[in-house]
Design a protein around this motif. Structure first.
Motif, PDB file in Angstrom:
ATOM      1  N   PRO A  27       3.981   2.211  -3.732  1.00 53.80           N
ATOM      2  CA  PRO A  27       2.896   1.294  -4.086  1.00 53.80           C
ATOM      3  C   PRO A  27       3.092  -0.119  -3.553  1.00 53.80           C
ATOM      4  O   PRO A  27       2.136  -0.839  -3.369  1.00 53.80           O
ATOM      5  CB  PRO A  27       2.893   1.311  -5.620  1.00 53.80           C
ATOM      6  CG  PRO A  27       4.285   1.686  -5.985  1.00 53.80           C
ATOM      7  CD  PRO A  27       4.739   2.628  -4.889  1.00 53.80           C
ATOM      8  N   SER A  28       4.340  -0.515  -3.288  1.00 50.32           N
ATOM      9  CA  SER A  28       4.569  -1.859  -2.783  1.00 50.32           C
ATOM     10  C   SER A  28       4.349  -1.958  -1.279  1.00 50.32           C
ATOM     11  O   SER A  28       4.304  -3.051  -0.734  1.00 50.32           O
ATOM     12  CB  SER A  28       5.990  -2.325  -3.140  1.00 50.32           C
ATOM     13  OG  SER A  28       6.931  -1.477  -2.521  1.00 50.32           O
ATOM     14  N   ASP A  31       2.205  -2.056   1.934  1.00 48.52           N
ATOM     15  CA  ASP A  31       0.829  -2.411   2.248  1.00 48.52           C
ATOM     16  C   ASP A  31       0.190  -1.333   3.110  1.00 48.52           C
ATOM     17  O   ASP A  31       0.752  -0.922   4.134  1.00 48.52           O
ATOM     18  CB  ASP A  31       0.814  -3.753   2.977  1.00 48.52           C
ATOM     19  CG  ASP A  31      -0.583  -4.165   3.340  1.00 48.52           C
ATOM     20  OD1 ASP A  31      -1.326  -4.580   2.428  1.00 48.52           O
ATOM     21  OD2 ASP A  31      -0.940  -4.046   4.528  1.00 48.52           O
ATOM     22  N   HIS A  71      -9.883  -1.631  -3.430  1.00 45.43           N
ATOM     23  CA  HIS A  71      -9.109  -0.410  -3.242  1.00 45.43           C
ATOM     24  C   HIS A  71      -8.062  -0.661  -2.147  1.00 45.43           C
ATOM     25  O   HIS A  71      -8.347  -1.326  -1.156  1.00 45.43           O
ATOM     26  CB  HIS A  71     -10.012   0.762  -2.854  1.00 45.43           C
ATOM     27  CG  HIS A  71      -9.301   2.069  -2.913  1.00 45.43           C
ATOM     28  ND1 HIS A  71      -9.148   2.757  -4.084  1.00 45.43           N
ATOM     29  CD2 HIS A  71      -8.672   2.788  -1.970  1.00 45.43           C
ATOM     30  CE1 HIS A  71      -8.451   3.860  -3.847  1.00 45.43           C
ATOM     31  NE2 HIS A  71      -8.157   3.898  -2.559  1.00 45.43           N
ATOM     32  N   PRO A  72      -6.839  -0.155  -2.312  1.00 48.79           N
ATOM     33  CA  PRO A  72      -5.769  -0.467  -1.363  1.00 48.79           C
ATOM     34  C   PRO A  72      -5.836   0.255  -0.016  1.00 48.79           C
ATOM     35  O   PRO A  72      -4.959   0.063   0.818  1.00 48.79           O
ATOM     36  CB  PRO A  72      -4.500  -0.055  -2.126  1.00 48.79           C
ATOM     37  CG  PRO A  72      -4.952   0.991  -3.067  1.00 48.79           C
ATOM     38  CD  PRO A  72      -6.359   0.614  -3.454  1.00 48.79           C
ATOM     39  N   TYR A  84       0.775   9.419  -0.223  1.00 50.28           N
ATOM     40  CA  TYR A  84      -0.419   8.777   0.301  1.00 50.28           C
ATOM     41  C   TYR A  84      -1.031   9.679   1.366  1.00 50.28           C
ATOM     42  O   TYR A  84      -0.393  10.591   1.863  1.00 50.28           O
ATOM     43  CB  TYR A  84      -0.191   7.337   0.769  1.00 50.28           C
ATOM     44  CG  TYR A  84       0.798   7.112   1.884  1.00 50.28           C
ATOM     45  CD1 TYR A  84       0.403   7.173   3.212  1.00 50.28           C
ATOM     46  CD2 TYR A  84       2.113   6.772   1.601  1.00 50.28           C
ATOM     47  CE1 TYR A  84       1.302   6.925   4.237  1.00 50.28           C
ATOM     48  CE2 TYR A  84       3.019   6.511   2.618  1.00 50.28           C
ATOM     49  CZ  TYR A  84       2.598   6.604   3.932  1.00 50.28           C
ATOM     50  OH  TYR A  84       3.483   6.349   4.936  1.00 50.28           O
ATOM     51  N   PRO A  99      -1.963   2.855  -5.839  1.00 51.39           N
ATOM     52  CA  PRO A  99      -0.902   2.150  -6.572  1.00 51.39           C
ATOM     53  C   PRO A  99       0.074   3.078  -7.293  1.00 51.39           C
ATOM     54  O   PRO A  99       1.209   2.687  -7.534  1.00 51.39           O
ATOM     55  CB  PRO A  99      -1.669   1.304  -7.594  1.00 51.39           C
ATOM     56  CG  PRO A  99      -3.052   1.226  -7.086  1.00 51.39           C
ATOM     57  CD  PRO A  99      -3.287   2.437  -6.251  1.00 51.39           C
ATOM     58  N   ASP A 100      -0.331   4.297  -7.612  1.00 51.36           N
ATOM     59  CA  ASP A 100       0.561   5.208  -8.323  1.00 51.36           C
ATOM     60  C   ASP A 100       1.391   6.087  -7.389  1.00 51.36           C
ATOM     61  O   ASP A 100       2.111   6.965  -7.836  1.00 51.36           O
ATOM     62  CB  ASP A 100      -0.216   6.084  -9.309  1.00 51.36           C
ATOM     63  CG  ASP A 100      -1.293   6.913  -8.635  1.00 51.36           C
ATOM     64  OD1 ASP A 100      -1.659   6.615  -7.477  1.00 51.36           O
ATOM     65  OD2 ASP A 100      -1.788   7.864  -9.273  1.00 51.36           O
TER      66      ASP A 100
END
Length: 172
Positions: free
Chosen positions: A149-150, A152, A122-123, A81, A144-145
């Motif tokens: 991804p879990s 937050d 979008h996260p 990320y 998410p990839d």
């Protein structure tokens, strides 16, 4: 890559340079420059970013619409990320006025801070800590990839902001 697009998206949402939003709400005028006294690229210890698994990527100096500015740097995490950490002339008051989704306000020492979700589904998450005439802003994108991804994005952004905000001088 998302950080640059997000900067443009936020700038596009900021309303006109006359200080009013498209909804007619009066918004606080912007400072002529980003807050002084803290440079995320120089003042965040490498050891802190290393301990969080971040590798520096590049400067993230951006000028958006309506006089909005961001000055700082970007990092990528080993878990895939990204984060941009910038000083900006966007105040928490201005962020509140935009009515972004899921605002969470909290204190870090004596500084007001908040997280918001500014990009629809979008996260990504934006975390801001109050500074004079603006804020320190963390834009964290946890797609998410990624390997987390879990996790937050707002929890990750808040945790990082809670480690960085105490480094900001009290007069900044």
């Amino acid at each position: 890559m998302f950080a640059a697009a997000a900067s443009v998206a936020v700038a596009g949402c900021s309303g006109g340079s006359d200080g009013s939003s498209s909804g007619g709400q009066k918004q606080q005028s912007l400072a002529a420059d980003v807050p002084k006294g803290f440079d995320p690229c120089k003042d965040i210890p490498k050891s802190l970013m290393d301990s969080e698994g971040f590798i520096a990527t590049s400067r993230k100096d951006t000028d958006g619409g309506g006089g909005i500015m961001w000055r700082g740097c970007g990092w990528v995490n080993r878990r895939e990320y990204t984060v941009s950490i910038t000083t900006t002339n966007i105040t928490l008051e201005r962020v509140r006025a935009k009515g972004f989704r899921d605002p969470q306000e909290f204190m870090i020492g004596s500084r007001h801070a908040m997280t918001t979700r500014q990009f629809g589904d979008h996260p990504a998450c934006v975390a801001d800590a109050e500074m004079k005439e603006g804020s320190l802003e963390i834009l964290l994108d946890n797609p998410p990839d990624s390997e987390t991804p879990s996790s937050d994005s707002c929890e990750l952004a808040r945790s990082l902001l809670e480690k960085i905000a105490p480094l900001i001088p009290a007069n900044a």
